[in-house]
Design a protein around this motif. Structure first.
Motif, PDB file in Angstrom:
ATOM      1  N   VAL A  23       0.858  -1.179   0.000  1.00 28.36           N
ATOM      2  CA  VAL A  23       0.000   0.000   0.000  1.00 28.36           C
ATOM      3  C   VAL A  23       0.897   1.232   0.000  1.00 28.36           C
ATOM      4  N   TYR A  24       0.563   2.219  -0.871  1.00 28.22           N
ATOM      5  CA  TYR A  24       1.351   3.437  -0.983  1.00 28.22           C
ATOM      6  C   TYR A  24       0.480   4.673  -0.753  1.00 28.22           C
ATOM      7  N   ALA A  25       1.073   5.698  -0.137  1.00 29.47           N
ATOM      8  CA  ALA A  25       0.418   6.992   0.039  1.00 29.47           C
ATOM      9  C   ALA A  25       1.311   8.048  -0.593  1.00 29.47           C
ATOM     10  N   PHE A  26       0.717   8.890  -1.476  1.00 26.47           N
ATOM     11  CA  PHE A  26       1.521   9.904  -2.162  1.00 26.47           C
ATOM     12  C   PHE A  26       0.614  11.012  -2.689  1.00 26.47           C
ATOM     13  N   PHE A  27       1.229  12.065  -3.209  1.00 25.67           N
ATOM     14  CA  PHE A  27       0.511  13.178  -3.824  1.00 25.67           C
ATOM     15  C   PHE A  27       0.913  13.268  -5.296  1.00 25.67           C
ATOM     16  N   ILE A  28      -0.086  13.576  -6.162  1.00 22.52           N
ATOM     17  CA  ILE A  28       0.207  13.866  -7.564  1.00 22.52           C
ATOM     18  C   ILE A  28      -0.696  15.007  -8.014  1.00 22.52           C
ATOM     19  N   SER A  29      -0.390  15.581  -9.146  1.00 25.59           N
ATOM     20  CA  SER A  29      -1.240  16.632  -9.704  1.00 25.59           C
ATOM     21  C   SER A  29      -2.585  16.040 -10.091  1.00 25.59           C
ATOM     22  N   GLY A  30      -3.665  16.774  -9.796  1.00 27.66           N
ATOM     23  CA  GLY A  30      -5.006  16.259 -10.060  1.00 27.66           C
ATOM     24  C   GLY A  30      -5.210  15.817 -11.499  1.00 27.66           C
ATOM     25  N   GLY A  31      -4.626  16.537 -12.441  1.00 27.62           N
ATOM     26  CA  GLY A  31      -4.800  16.186 -13.844  1.00 27.62           C
ATOM     27  C   GLY A  31      -4.104  14.912 -14.258  1.00 27.62           C
ATOM     28  N   ASP A  32      -3.197  14.401 -13.407  1.00 25.99           N
ATOM     29  CA  ASP A  32      -2.446  13.192 -13.763  1.00 25.99           C
ATOM     30  C   ASP A  32      -3.168  11.893 -13.390  1.00 25.99           C
ATOM     31  N   ILE A  33      -4.193  11.986 -12.566  1.00 22.33           N
ATOM     32  CA  ILE A  33      -4.858  10.757 -12.112  1.00 22.33           C
ATOM     33  C   ILE A  33      -5.433   9.982 -13.284  1.00 22.33           C
ATOM     34  N   THR A  34      -6.151  10.659 -14.180  1.00 29.40           N
ATOM     35  CA  THR A  34      -6.745   9.961 -15.319  1.00 29.40           C
ATOM     36  C   THR A  34      -5.711   9.626 -16.394  1.00 29.40           C
ATOM     37  N   ARG A  35      -4.473  10.111 -16.224  1.00 32.18           N
ATOM     38  CA  ARG A  35      -3.399   9.711 -17.132  1.00 32.18           C
ATOM     39  C   ARG A  35      -2.797   8.374 -16.718  1.00 32.18           C
ATOM     40  N   LEU A  36      -2.758   8.140 -15.403  1.00 33.63           N
ATOM     41  CA  LEU A  36      -2.105   6.904 -14.942  1.00 33.63           C
ATOM     42  C   LEU A  36      -3.108   5.796 -14.585  1.00 33.63           C
ATOM     43  N   ALA A  37      -4.413   6.165 -14.427  1.00 32.77           N
ATOM     44  CA  ALA A  37      -5.403   5.171 -13.993  1.00 32.77           C
ATOM     45  C   ALA A  37      -6.604   5.118 -14.935  1.00 32.77           C
TER      46      ALA A  37
END
Length: 375
Positions: A23-37
């Motif tokens: 399990v991982y906890a991290f921060f990313i830019s909101g616009g990147d979520i639909t790029r990686l998932a």
């Protein structure tokens, strides 16, 4: 040589839960979520196998979040939950642990490859509406918290989706369709208890020998489906019988040291509802607007009558011919498609899917049956 796929590299905390799941906890830019998932939509393929788990996009909900995000400097601490494949890579940071560190998690660098839609290494378990909104917002660089667990098992992902959304207004129909596709090992007690009714409901709809074959509406139905009965009505009918100590299915439910006998339950349902179909042929399989037997009120009320008939016949005879004969005694007094319910004093189409009307209808059926039995 093929170009190296793009990737997102972030600082992350790593721990393990359950049976050794990362399990991982991290921060990313909101616009990147639909790029990686990817968003794994719930649907059925050509062989009727269930795929995915996410409900359809709710555009009004997404627009509301976008409007909020576009207000300017906003607080958005709500974490997105992702299921991630083992293709993600984590490298622990070097150096000594801080004084007093409990050792629950480990800091490091997480690398997530970026692929085309449909081939991505992560799937959104919770937060699809938020993720879509974040991708549409004016500021797509807002830092968003993410919790990701590593598992490419669709069963684990569905289980987590149900658990995360259990306290939210998640459609009971969606839960009913997803539950049979999970192992149920780690589900809460109340959800685990729901698996048997939903499994039986799905089987009644799939089995070509079932009177309900392809007649039960599900979340994944296509518009051309001939289904006329809501799955919630069938599940409620089965659950009511299981919860009634004298119910037709209650004798086969799980005991402290004994598993539920779903096969016997299914046999009872096949016999009774096949007899219902054959006694009320003019009312079976029709749109609820033209047949109150196919209405949720009719299905639930007839389930109560099923319990009463089986209680009377217990140990005497519960075969198809016997059940059909019992049903034929009340057939002349039923008004499923026309006429009036004499005991209720209302027209056939005045019965609605309300607790009051369902109670009145089931009482009328039971009283009619009791009267005919005495005669």
């Amino acid at each position: 040589m093929a170009p190296k796929p793009k990737e997102i590299v972030v600082r992350a905390l790593h721990t393990t839960q359950g049976d050794g799941l990362d399990v991982y906890a991290f921060f990313i830019s909101g616009g990147d979520i639909t790029r990686l998932a990817d968003i794994s939509r719930i649907e059925r393929d050509a062989t009727d196998d269930l795929k995915g788990f996410q409900r359809p996009e709710i555009r009004s909900h997404v627009k509301g979040i976008v409007d909020y995000l576009n207000q300017g400097s906003v607080l958005f601490p709500n974490a997105i939950i992702l299921a991630m494949s083992p293709e993600v890579r984590f490298v622990a940071a070097r150096g000594s642990k801080p004084t007093g560190d409990a050792g629950i998690s480990q800091a490091g660098t997480l690398t997530v490859p970026i692929f085309e839609a449909g081939e991505r290494v992560a799937w959104i378990v919770d937060g699809q509406q938020r993720s879509l909104a974040l991708a549409q917002a004016k500021n797509i660089s807002i830092p968003v918290p993410v919790i990701g667990f590593v598992s490419d098992s669709i069963e684990v992902q569905r289980e987590q989706f149900i658990l995360v959304n259990k306290a939210k207004p998640l459609s009971s129909r969606l839960i009913n369709e997803l539950l049979p596709e999970t192992s149920g090992i780690h589900l809460p007690r109340d959800l685990s208890a729901r698996r048997v009714p939903t499994e039986l409901c799905n089987l009644l709809n799939r089995d070509s020998n079932s009177p309900f074959h392809k007649l039960i509406k599900r979340m994944t139905d296509r518009s051309a489906s001939p289904a006329v009965i809501t799955d919630t009505a069938v599940v409620a009918m089965i659950r009511n019988s299981l919860s009634n100590p004298l119910g037709a299915l209650a004798a086969y439910k799980a005991r402290p040291n004994e598993a539920a006998d779903a096969e016997s339950m299914y046999r009872v349902l096949l016999i009774f509802w096949s007899a219902v179909r054959d006694v009320f042929t003019d009312a079976w399989g029709r749109d609820p607007r033209h047949s109150r037997l196919m209405h949720s009120a009719g299905i639930v009320a007839m389930g109560v009558l099923m319990d009463r008939i089986y209680a009377k016949l217990s140990g005497v005879g519960e075969d198809y011919k016997t059940i059909r004969k019992e049903l034929e005694t009340i057939a002349p007094h039923c008004a499923w498609t026309k006429g009036q319910w004499d005991l209720l004093g209302i027209a056939w189409n005045e019965i609605q899917n309300t607790p009051k009307d369902i109670k009145r209808l089931q009482d009328a059926l039971v009283r009619t049956y009791a009267t005919q039995v005495k005669r």
